[in-house]
Motif scaffolding. Structure first.
Motif, PDB file in Angstrom:
ATOM      1  N   PHE A 162       0.826  -1.201   0.000  1.00  0.00           N
ATOM      2  CA  PHE A 162       0.000   0.000   0.000  1.00  0.00           C
ATOM      3  C   PHE A 162       0.864   1.257   0.000  1.00  0.00           C
ATOM      4  N   LEU A 163       2.017   1.214   0.652  1.00  0.00           N
ATOM      5  CA  LEU A 163       2.941   2.348   0.566  1.00  0.00           C
ATOM      6  C   LEU A 163       3.426   2.542  -0.863  1.00  0.00           C
ATOM      7  N   VAL A 164       3.692   1.426  -1.541  1.00  0.00           N
ATOM      8  CA  VAL A 164       4.119   1.504  -2.943  1.00  0.00           C
ATOM      9  C   VAL A 164       3.011   2.121  -3.798  1.00  0.00           C
ATOM     10  N   ILE A 165       1.773   1.709  -3.532  1.00  0.00           N
ATOM     11  CA  ILE A 165       0.644   2.277  -4.277  1.00  0.00           C
ATOM     12  C   ILE A 165       0.555   3.780  -4.049  1.00  0.00           C
ATOM     13  N   GLY A 166       0.725   4.189  -2.787  1.00  0.00           N
ATOM     14  CA  GLY A 166       0.661   5.620  -2.491  1.00  0.00           C
ATOM     15  C   GLY A 166       1.752   6.416  -3.167  1.00  0.00           C
ATOM     16  N   ALA A 167       2.952   5.835  -3.291  1.00  0.00           N
ATOM     17  CA  ALA A 167       4.061   6.559  -3.906  1.00  0.00           C
ATOM     18  C   ALA A 167       4.016   6.506  -5.429  1.00  0.00           C
ATOM     19  N   ALA A 168       3.361   5.492  -5.987  1.00  0.00           N
ATOM     20  CA  ALA A 168       3.387   5.314  -7.440  1.00  0.00           C
ATOM     21  C   ALA A 168       2.606   6.401  -8.164  1.00  0.00           C
ATOM     22  N   GLU A 169       1.496   6.852  -7.568  1.00  0.00           N
ATOM     23  CA  GLU A 169       0.672   7.841  -8.274  1.00  0.00           C
ATOM     24  C   GLU A 169       1.396   9.174  -8.470  1.00  0.00           C
ATOM     25  N   PRO A 170       1.970   9.801  -7.419  1.00  0.00           N
ATOM     26  CA  PRO A 170       2.733  11.037  -7.679  1.00  0.00           C
ATOM     27  C   PRO A 170       3.952  10.815  -8.555  1.00  0.00           C
ATOM     28  N   LEU A 171       4.579   9.612  -8.462  1.00  0.00           N
ATOM     29  CA  LEU A 171       5.718   9.328  -9.337  1.00  0.00           C
ATOM     30  C   LEU A 171       5.278   9.268 -10.799  1.00  0.00           C
ATOM     31  N   GLY A 176      -7.319  -2.014  -8.469  1.00  0.00           N
ATOM     32  CA  GLY A 176      -6.590  -1.820  -9.713  1.00  0.00           C
ATOM     33  C   GLY A 176      -5.088  -1.751  -9.507  1.00  0.00           C
ATOM     34  N   ALA A 177      -4.667  -1.126  -8.408  1.00  0.00           N
ATOM     35  CA  ALA A 177      -3.238  -1.043  -8.115  1.00  0.00           C
ATOM     36  C   ALA A 177      -2.682  -2.405  -7.707  1.00  0.00           C
ATOM     37  N   LEU A 178      -3.380  -3.102  -6.816  1.00  0.00           N
ATOM     38  CA  LEU A 178      -2.903  -4.404  -6.352  1.00  0.00           C
ATOM     39  C   LEU A 178      -2.863  -5.435  -7.471  1.00  0.00           C
ATOM     40  N   ILE A 179      -3.843  -5.382  -8.364  1.00  0.00           N
ATOM     41  CA  ILE A 179      -3.891  -6.381  -9.424  1.00  0.00           C
ATOM     42  C   ILE A 179      -2.684  -6.253 -10.354  1.00  0.00           C
TER      43      ILE A 179
END
Length: 836
Positions: A14-23, A297-300
């Motif tokens: 979930f931390l990766v998901i949170g960081a991926a969007e602004p990246l 969608g992010a986890l999949i």
């Protein structure tokens, strides 16, 4: 496996998901591509740390990552229903229906074409069994909704393009999974060459069975949710259970398509939910589903990407050539549909035009993702499939998915830019400069007023005014350079802006509950249609869309047919009541447009454009008033009930605003405010209920207004109302033909008809009677009667008409006057005698 480590890994994802969007926003890459790359790196890193001798410290974490229960059924039964259901809740189905032909072509025909194109190309290139090649084709033929929808939303693609892509990606999963099931069976039992007919034979049951399951489940869910009333959390809980239960039931119990069942259940909830559930509860429900779909969608993508290193472990040099064959065959099949079949359907007037730029974007936007990997994983998990087939299917599907994500996905934004779909047209750009200039002028005036009101320091005000003045000067110069816009283009842009403001007004009126959420869906659809019609067809397109908004559609005509031929009044009653409320809501919205024209459009486009828009709005108001007046004539009293309901709802909204203001001012406490709001909510629930349209009672009220029946008492009027049969005619419909047997007399309740006989024609309107001469003279009819406007005709059979003639002097007088106009002796009719 330690629960602590599992929890830590999931939290880290979930931390990766949170960081991926602004990246993704910073790198200007699609969010899903970033997630796929991150998942690929995590999976590769876990394998590396388990196999390296450099360190053993990270081995427990790597083992947990690789031991995550990532199986095909997790993707298909957990993540896929979530994504499909959320997208259907966001869809505008009425607007989607405008492009249903290209959507179905891409979702079904293109999938079948891609499956067989890829299958035969692989069979020719690799000398593989045809069943295996077709299995690979079915796996890679479906575009992934989570990949496609998120990318097209992130690049602000045109609405129509996004709708087509979303509709295709929602529906093509069913076709691909159905083909996959057929070919998987062939491969598992070793049959080498399946026939097309066998592969497609199950399609009707898969689709219609899934649709029936989805519709019934959603209707039941909405009924249960409506029983829960204002318990928002309970409503949301039922909605969360719906897609998973309907998917499992369709797949496991019925044997139909779970994908179609989920899509239909979501669309049914989308259409019926706003009218049955409280507005705030519906808003909260959609917000929850937005969050669930974002996580799913992010986890999949991350979890699917974790599989890629394992699926590609045994890749060989020859496999790259086969992946290239799949890429070429898939693109060629999709291009053949887009540049061959769709233009042909357009020329045959079976499909709306899909522009070349749109077709190019759709071609390059056919991304694959987790659904493809999930189907490939299902093959690799099957012990009934030979080992070499499992290896090959996993590698080819994964390789093709990586190509679509890392090549097509990364380059999709530049392709959209190269096609010019993300840029303003020269006209839009020129007008935007004028909008900026007008806006900055307004801002300067308001800032000057603010500085005076607060007595700010003179030097600070002067320095800031200088800076702002320079910006305003640049904007004015840019606007003056764009004054060569044609009046026709200014009118088009003014209409687009006007329809956009109309849409925002509808949303505002819905939030304040002046317009019901159920009607808001229909009116918003009309506003969207106005925007696109003005954009594509200018003033003429806008006027066509405006006429369509108040016209009678195919569904209404079908309801009329059911009423006339089968005496089924339910659908017509509901649609007529909807039309009443729709017209009242439209009239309310249209009244707000003139102020916007004078306040905004006149300053940007000038007086001439503003006057023309005033004229167009006036015509729309006149059309709505005419339609409303026609309904009032047909159903006297019902419009009054709806208007009283509107007044009550408006009063409740104002009352709520006053209570809130008193609470904010400290005049009432929190306890008193809560009690007042509870009482208000109860009264609002009663006011929200729409009065029932009873056509039988309305017909009796209508009969009372006929001058012909003015001398009948109440008992006779009620009996006559029960005896009369209602006929609904659309403009152009023929009611009577020449030489028809004369068995009935007709009375015009509303509308108008034209009678033709022996080369002559005449027209009759509301309150008039026809057909009585043929009945009284007992001869075949010599006239043809055609409606020239939407009309309601009351039909009375011969025996009851003769009885009416005996009781009513007014009717006898009307018959005598009609006979004399035609040169017929009233004595020959028996109309001058009470017993005649």
């Amino acid at each position: 496996m330690s629960i602590v480590l599992v929890t830590a890994v999931i939290a880290a994802l979930f931390l990766v998901i949170g960081a991926a969007e602004p990246l993704a926003a910073r790198l200007r890459l699609p969010f899903t591509v970033i997630l796929a790359v991150v998942g690929l790196l995590i999976g590769s890193g876990a394998i590396f740390f388990l196999r390296t001798d450099l360190t053993d410290a990270l081995n427990p974490v790597a083992e947990v990552i690789l031991a995550l229960p990532i199986r095909s059924d997790v993707f298909l039964y957990v993540f896929l229903p979530t994504l499909l259901f959320q997208v259907t809740l966001e869809m505008n189905l009425r607007r989607m229906l405008d492009d249903w032909v290209p959507i179905l072509v891409l979702a079904v025909v293109a999938v079948v074409a891609a499956t067989f194109s890829i299958g035969y190309a692989l069979s020719w290139a690799g000398a593989l069994p045809l069943a295996v090649c077709l299995l690979v084709g079915s796996i890679v033929s479906t575009t992934d909704p989570s990949a496609v929808v998120s990318i097209f939303r992130s690049i602000s693609a045109p609405r129509r393009l996004a709708r087509i892509i979303e509709g295709e990606s929602l529906l093509n999963d069913a076709a691909a999974i159905a083909l996959f099931g057929v070919f998987m069976g062939f491969v598992a039992i070793g049959m080498p060459a399946p026939q097309l007919g066998e592969a497609l034979a199950r399609f009707p049951f898969l689709i219609f069975g899934g649709a029936a399951m989805g519709w019934l489940s959603a209707r039941l869910a909405v009924w249960v949710m409506a029983l829960f009333g204002r318990h928002d959390l309970a409503l949301i809980s039922v909605s969360v259970a719906l897609p998973y239960l309907v998917y499992i039931a369709a797949e496991q119990l019925v044997g139909a398509s779970g994908v179609i069942a989920v899509v239909v259940s979501g669309l049914t909830l989308n259409l019926t939910g706003p009218g049955r559930l409280p507005p705030q509860a519906w808003t909260n429900l959609r917000e929850v589903w937005d969050l669930l779909a974002h996580w799913a969608g992010a986890l999949i993508f991350i979890l699917a990407a974790l599989l890629i290193p394992r699926l590609l472990e045994d890749i060989r040099a020859t496999d790259f050539a086969l992946v290239a064959v799949i890429v070429a065959a898939a693109i060629a099949a999709r291009a053949a549909i887009l540049w061959g079949l769709l233009p042909l359907l357009t020329r045959l007037r079976l499909s709306p035009v899909v522009d070349r730029q749109y077709r190019a974007a759709i071609l390059w936007g056919g991304l694959r993702g987790a659904v493809t990997l999930a189907l490939a994983l299902a093959v690799t998990e099957s012990a009934a499939v030979p080992a070499e087939v499992r290896r090959l299917v996993g590698i080819l599907a994964t390789g093709f998915t990586l190509f679509t994500l890392l090549v097509q996905g990364v380059t999709l934004r530049p392709v959209i830019g190269w096609l010019g779909l993300d840029r303003l047209s020269p006209i839009d750009e020129a007008v935007s400069r004028q909008v900026v200039a007008v806006s900055l002028q307004t801002v300067r005036e308001e800032v000057a007023h603010t500085t005076e009101a607060y007595a700010l320091t003179h030097d600070i005000v002067r320095s800031e005014a200088k800076r702002f003045g320079e910006r305003l000067k640049d904007a004015v110069e840019a606007a003056e350079a764009s004054e060569n816009i044609l009046d026709r283009d200014r009118i088009t842009l003014g209409l687009i802006a006007l329809a956009g403001f109309e849409r925002e007004t509808i949303l505002a009126r819905t939030r304040e509950r002046t317009i019901s959420a159920r009607m808001a869906v229909e009116i918003l659809s009309n506003a969207d249609r106005l925007i696109e019609a003005a954009r594509s067809g200018g003033r003429a397109g806008y006027q066509r869309a405006a006429r369509r908004a108040v016209g009678y559609g195919r569904a209404f005509r079908a309801a009329v047919t059911l009423r006339n031929r089968l005496n089924l009044s339910g659908p017509l009653m509901r649609m007529t009541a909807d039309r009443f409320e729709l017209l009242l809501s439209q009239r309310l919205i249209l009244r707000d447009l003139d102020a916007f024209i004078d306040g905004r459009i006149r300053r940007i486009h000038g007086r001439r454009v503003a006057d023309l828009l005033h004229e167009l709005v006036a015509r729309r108001i006149e059309g709505v008033e005419t339609a409303l007046e026609g309904l009032r004539l047909q159903y006297p009293g019902y419009a009054e009930k709806l208007e009283r309901r509107f007044i009550r709802r408006t009063a409740l909204r104002l009352e709520e605003r006053e209570y809130a203001a008193m609470r904010d001012d400290g005049l009432i406490g929190a306890e008193a405010f809560t009690a007042l709001m509870q009482d208000l909510a109860a009264r609002r629930a009663r006011a929200e209920a729409r009065p029932r349209l009873d056509m039988a009672l309305q017909r009796t009220d209508l009969v009372r207004q006929f001058p012909l029946f003015s001398d009948l008492d109440d008992t006779a009027l009620r009996a006559l109302g029960r005896a009369l049969r209602t006929r609904y005619l659309d403009a152009g419909a023929v009611l009577l033909h020449r030489d028809d047997a004369a068995r009935s007399v007709f009375f015009i309740a509303s509308g108008a008809v034209e009678l033709q006989s022996a080369g002559q024609s005449w027209r009759l309107g509301r309150g008039e009677m026809f057909g009585q001469m043929a009945v009284l003279m007992k001869r075949p009819r010599r006239i043809e009667v055609r409606a020239i406007a939407p009309s309601i005709i009351l039909e009375l059979d011969e025996d009851r008409f003769r009885s009416l003639l005996a009781r009513s002097e007014t009717v006898r007088d009307a018959v005598r006057a009609s006979a004399e106009r035609r040169g017929i002796d009233p004595a020959d009719l028996g109309a001058d005698r009470p017993g005649g």
